[in-house]
Design a protein around this motif. Structure first.
Motif, PDB file in Angstrom:
ATOM      1  N   MET A 144       2.180  -1.261 -14.023  1.00 52.47           N
ATOM      2  CA  MET A 144       2.517  -0.239 -13.036  1.00 52.47           C
ATOM      3  C   MET A 144       3.190  -0.885 -11.833  1.00 52.47           C
ATOM      4  N   TYR A 145       4.281  -0.261 -11.392  1.00 50.81           N
ATOM      5  CA  TYR A 145       4.992  -0.769 -10.238  1.00 50.81           C
ATOM      6  C   TYR A 145       4.227  -0.427  -8.948  1.00 50.81           C
ATOM      7  N   PRO A 146       4.412  -1.234  -7.901  1.00 46.39           N
ATOM      8  CA  PRO A 146       3.657  -0.992  -6.653  1.00 46.39           C
ATOM      9  C   PRO A 146       3.847   0.416  -6.094  1.00 46.39           C
ATOM     10  N   HIS A 147       5.057   0.961  -6.201  1.00 51.83           N
ATOM     11  CA  HIS A 147       5.302   2.296  -5.646  1.00 51.83           C
ATOM     12  C   HIS A 147       4.419   3.346  -6.309  1.00 51.83           C
ATOM     13  N   GLN A 148       4.351   3.317  -7.639  1.00 57.29           N
ATOM     14  CA  GLN A 148       3.518   4.295  -8.347  1.00 57.29           C
ATOM     15  C   GLN A 148       2.053   4.129  -7.981  1.00 57.29           C
ATOM     16  N   ALA A 149       1.598   2.894  -7.931  1.00 61.05           N
ATOM     17  CA  ALA A 149       0.199   2.644  -7.561  1.00 61.05           C
ATOM     18  C   ALA A 149      -0.092   3.149  -6.150  1.00 61.05           C
ATOM     19  N   GLU A 150       0.837   2.945  -5.245  1.00 62.81           N
ATOM     20  CA  GLU A 150       0.651   3.412  -3.869  1.00 62.81           C
ATOM     21  C   GLU A 150       0.587   4.930  -3.809  1.00 62.81           C
ATOM     22  N   LEU A 191      -0.257   7.069  -6.186  1.00 67.17           N
ATOM     23  CA  LEU A 191      -1.476   7.587  -6.812  1.00 67.17           C
ATOM     24  C   LEU A 191      -2.711   7.264  -5.980  1.00 67.17           C
ATOM     25  N   THR A 192      -2.732   6.103  -5.348  1.00 71.16           N
ATOM     26  CA  THR A 192      -3.861   5.770  -4.468  1.00 71.16           C
ATOM     27  C   THR A 192      -3.915   6.725  -3.278  1.00 71.16           C
ATOM     28  N   GLN A 193      -2.755   7.050  -2.724  1.00 75.84           N
ATOM     29  CA  GLN A 193      -2.712   8.027  -1.635  1.00 75.84           C
ATOM     30  C   GLN A 193      -3.263   9.373  -2.090  1.00 75.84           C
ATOM     31  N   THR A 194      -2.980   9.739  -3.334  1.00 74.39           N
ATOM     32  CA  THR A 194      -3.496  10.999  -3.872  1.00 74.39           C
ATOM     33  C   THR A 194      -5.015  10.967  -3.973  1.00 74.39           C
ATOM     34  N   LEU A 195      -5.569   9.853  -4.443  1.00 80.69           N
ATOM     35  CA  LEU A 195      -7.022   9.716  -4.503  1.00 80.69           C
ATOM     36  C   LEU A 195      -7.632   9.890  -3.114  1.00 80.69           C
ATOM     37  N   GLU A 196      -7.060   9.213  -2.137  1.00 81.13           N
ATOM     38  CA  GLU A 196      -7.609   9.257  -0.787  1.00 81.13           C
ATOM     39  C   GLU A 196      -7.465  10.646  -0.165  1.00 81.13           C
ATOM     40  N   ARG A 197      -6.307  11.239  -0.340  1.00 86.52           N
ATOM     41  CA  ARG A 197      -6.032  12.528   0.308  1.00 86.52           C
ATOM     42  C   ARG A 197      -6.943  13.632  -0.204  1.00 86.52           C
ATOM     43  N   HIS A 198      -7.314  13.556  -1.490  1.00 85.03           N
ATOM     44  CA  HIS A 198      -8.077  14.646  -2.097  1.00 85.03           C
ATOM     45  C   HIS A 198      -9.526  14.256  -2.423  1.00 85.03           C
ATOM     46  N   GLY A 199      -9.955  13.085  -1.989  1.00 85.70           N
ATOM     47  CA  GLY A 199     -11.336  12.669  -2.207  1.00 85.70           C
ATOM     48  C   GLY A 199     -11.686  12.509  -3.674  1.00 85.70           C
ATOM     49  N   LEU A 200     -10.793  11.879  -4.439  1.00 85.31           N
ATOM     50  CA  LEU A 200     -10.981  11.724  -5.881  1.00 85.31           C
ATOM     51  C   LEU A 200     -11.393  10.297  -6.220  1.00 85.31           C
ATOM     52  N   ASP A 201     -12.105  10.166  -7.327  1.00 83.31           N
ATOM     53  CA  ASP A 201     -12.470   8.840  -7.840  1.00 83.31           C
ATOM     54  C   ASP A 201     -11.573   8.404  -8.991  1.00 83.31           C
ATOM     55  N   GLY A 215      -9.973   0.849  -9.101  1.00 85.26           N
ATOM     56  CA  GLY A 215     -10.355  -0.403  -9.743  1.00 85.26           C
ATOM     57  C   GLY A 215      -9.549  -0.781 -10.965  1.00 85.26           C
ATOM     58  N   GLY A 216      -8.614   0.082 -11.415  1.00 87.22           N
ATOM     59  CA  GLY A 216      -7.821  -0.276 -12.573  1.00 87.22           C
ATOM     60  C   GLY A 216      -7.324   0.939 -13.327  1.00 87.22           C
ATOM     61  N   THR A 217      -6.656   0.663 -14.437  1.00 82.15           N
ATOM     62  CA  THR A 217      -6.077   1.716 -15.269  1.00 82.15           C
ATOM     63  C   THR A 217      -6.609   1.603 -16.691  1.00 82.15           C
ATOM     64  N   ALA A 218      -6.525   2.716 -17.420  1.00 79.52           N
ATOM     65  CA  ALA A 218      -6.998   2.723 -18.806  1.00 79.52           C
ATOM     66  C   ALA A 218      -6.175   3.701 -19.614  1.00 79.52           C
ATOM     67  N   LEU A 219      -6.058   3.418 -20.901  1.00 74.80           N
ATOM     68  CA  LEU A 219      -5.433   4.317 -21.859  1.00 74.80           C
ATOM     69  C   LEU A 219      -6.459   4.715 -22.902  1.00 74.80           C
ATOM     70  N   PHE A 238      -2.833  18.476 -12.471  1.00 76.45           N
ATOM     71  CA  PHE A 238      -1.404  18.575 -12.779  1.00 76.45           C
ATOM     72  C   PHE A 238      -0.554  18.584 -11.512  1.00 76.45           C
ATOM     73  N   ASP A 239      -0.932  19.389 -10.523  1.00 80.44           N
ATOM     74  CA  ASP A 239      -0.171  19.447  -9.275  1.00 80.44           C
ATOM     75  C   ASP A 239      -0.200  18.117  -8.527  1.00 80.44           C
ATOM     76  N   HIS A 240      -1.316  17.412  -8.609  1.00 81.38           N
ATOM     77  CA  HIS A 240      -1.407  16.108  -7.951  1.00 81.38           C
ATOM     78  C   HIS A 240      -0.386  15.131  -8.528  1.00 81.38           C
ATOM     79  N   PHE A 241      -0.231  15.137  -9.856  1.00 79.88           N
ATOM     80  CA  PHE A 241       0.741  14.230 -10.476  1.00 79.88           C
ATOM     81  C   PHE A 241       2.170  14.609 -10.105  1.00 79.88           C
TER      82      PHE A 241
END
Length: 390
Positions: free
Chosen positions: A1-7, A9-19, A54-58, A156-159
């Motif tokens: 994953m490129y840094p931009h995508q990780a950033e 998605l991390t912002q999305t976790l923080e903004r919406h209180g997601l784990d 903490g990481g990604t999974a498939l 879906f909207d978050h993505f």
């Protein structure tokens, strides 16, 4: 994953209180992991891509283990599910050993695999957002029942929101995809002559796109009165003198989409065609000139429609004049009437001003525009005006 995508998605976790964010659609899975599944494309198989702090999974059907391992997909955890029969060499290499180990540890169901993946990346409770874009209501219920220790909400909207702003690598892919489709479109323009059929021109575009490293989609070549059909299948209609030609092409490169639309005429255009072509070009250029951070999507729509009407098509009306483009041809934001969404730097917009008049013909121009910190930059290199064929 490129840094931009990780950033993003991390912002999305923080903004919406997601784990965790859990992707299901092909585009969202690719955004999280870079993995594109042919099995998912053909058989519509279930799969999940998990993003956490903490990481990604498939989580994939066993048939997808081989491409993930052989192509070294950069993901922290892989969990398979279901059955798939594979054979292994008597002395398997490292990749074969990895495939076999993952296959032997596979879960019984997709929901079981997802639960195991969440545990593997350190999320054993909390709120997880599940992408409902590629999951049936029955499958949603099974996953929620299996994840009974979590709070499960839609994702879906978050993505879509995360994917909206493009990073450097994405812009590189989009720019190359656009170059390919424009080069292929130009090749079609060069081969057009009286007697060439729509089907022949579409096949020529497809071949030209493949030769340049793209995957063609949505090719439209429409002659004369057929140019008024918004989405025509190519026919055996042959090009004639004085015909309008509507060209509308798309291609994918490295998973990213690009589209271009241009107009031509076989021989000297009549005054009606010239006036309509000038009007939609004026509307497109006015819209592009209005694009800047903070300007609303609805304002771009109003600008395009108003300028086109004033330039010679007083009855011009459009539900939208474009939208975002990226991993999918149709992304946010939509440039439609009344949309109060403000544009942001990093938006990539496919802007258009098509006009269809049944019984006469149709015209369309599409350009791709990057919203910059100070305004906008058109990414196309080809001329936008009416092309006169001889």
């Amino acid at each position: 994953m490129y840094p931009h995508q990780a950033e993003r998605l991390t912002q999305t976790l923080e903004r919406h209180g997601l784990d965790a964010l859990i992707a299901t659609t092909a585009a969202n899975v690719a955004y999280v992991t870079g993995f594109s599944s042919l099995a998912k494309e053909v058989y519509r198989t279930a799969s999940f891509a998990v993003f956490t702090r903490g990481g990604t999974a498939l989580c994939v059907p066993a048939i997808d283990l081989a491409p993930i391992v052989v192509d070294a997909v950069a993901v922290d955890q892989v969990v398979a599910f279901g059955g798939f029969v594979s054979s292994y060499a008597e002395t398997p290499d490292t990749a074969a050993q990895r495939i076999r180990a993952l296959a032997e540890a596979r879960a019984a169901t997709p929901a079981d695999a997802l639960a195991a993946a969440l545990e593997a990346v350190g999320v054993s409770a909390g709120t997880v957002a599940l992408d409902e874009g590629h999951i049936t209501p029955q499958a949603w219920q099974r996953v929620v029942a299996r994840l009974s220790g979590y709070t499960v909400v839609p994702a879906f909207d978050h993505f879509l929101a995360a994917r909206r702003i493009k990073g450097p690598w994405e812009l590189e892919c989009l720019q190359r995809a656009l170059a390919i489709v424009e080069e292929a479109a130009n090749a079609v323009v060069q081969m057009l002559r009286p007697g060439v059929t729509e089907q022949e021109a579409v096949r020529f575009f497809q071949q030209a796109t493949l030769q340049r490293g793209g995957m063609p989609y949505g090719a439209i070549v429409a002659f004369g009165e057929r140019a008024a059909i918004p989405a025509p299948s190519p026919s055996d209609r042959a090009l004639r003198s004085r015909d309008l030609v509507r060209l509308d092409f798309g291609c994918v490169h490295r998973g990213y989409c690009a589209e271009v639309a241009r107009i031509a005429v076989m021989g000297e255009p009549g005054p009606r065609a010239s006036r309509a072509a000038d009007a939609i070009l004026t509307g497109l250029e006015a819209a592009i000139g209005r694009i800047a951070p903070g300007v609303t999507a609805g304002d771009i729509h109003a600008t395009a429609v108003g300028a086109t009407r004033e330039a010679g098509l007083p009855g011009f009306t459009r539900y939208h004049v474009g939208h975002g483009i990226g991993l999918e041809p149709y992304e946010r934001p939509k440039l439609n009437a009344g949309n109060s969404t403000p544009l942001e730097a990093g938006d990539v917009l496919r802007v258009e001003t098509p006009y269809y008049e049944h019984g006469w013909g149709g015209l369309s121009i599409k350009d791709t525009v990057l919203v910059t910190t100070t305004g906008a930059r058109a990414l196309n290199r080809s001329a936008r005006g009416l092309v006169v064929l001889d």
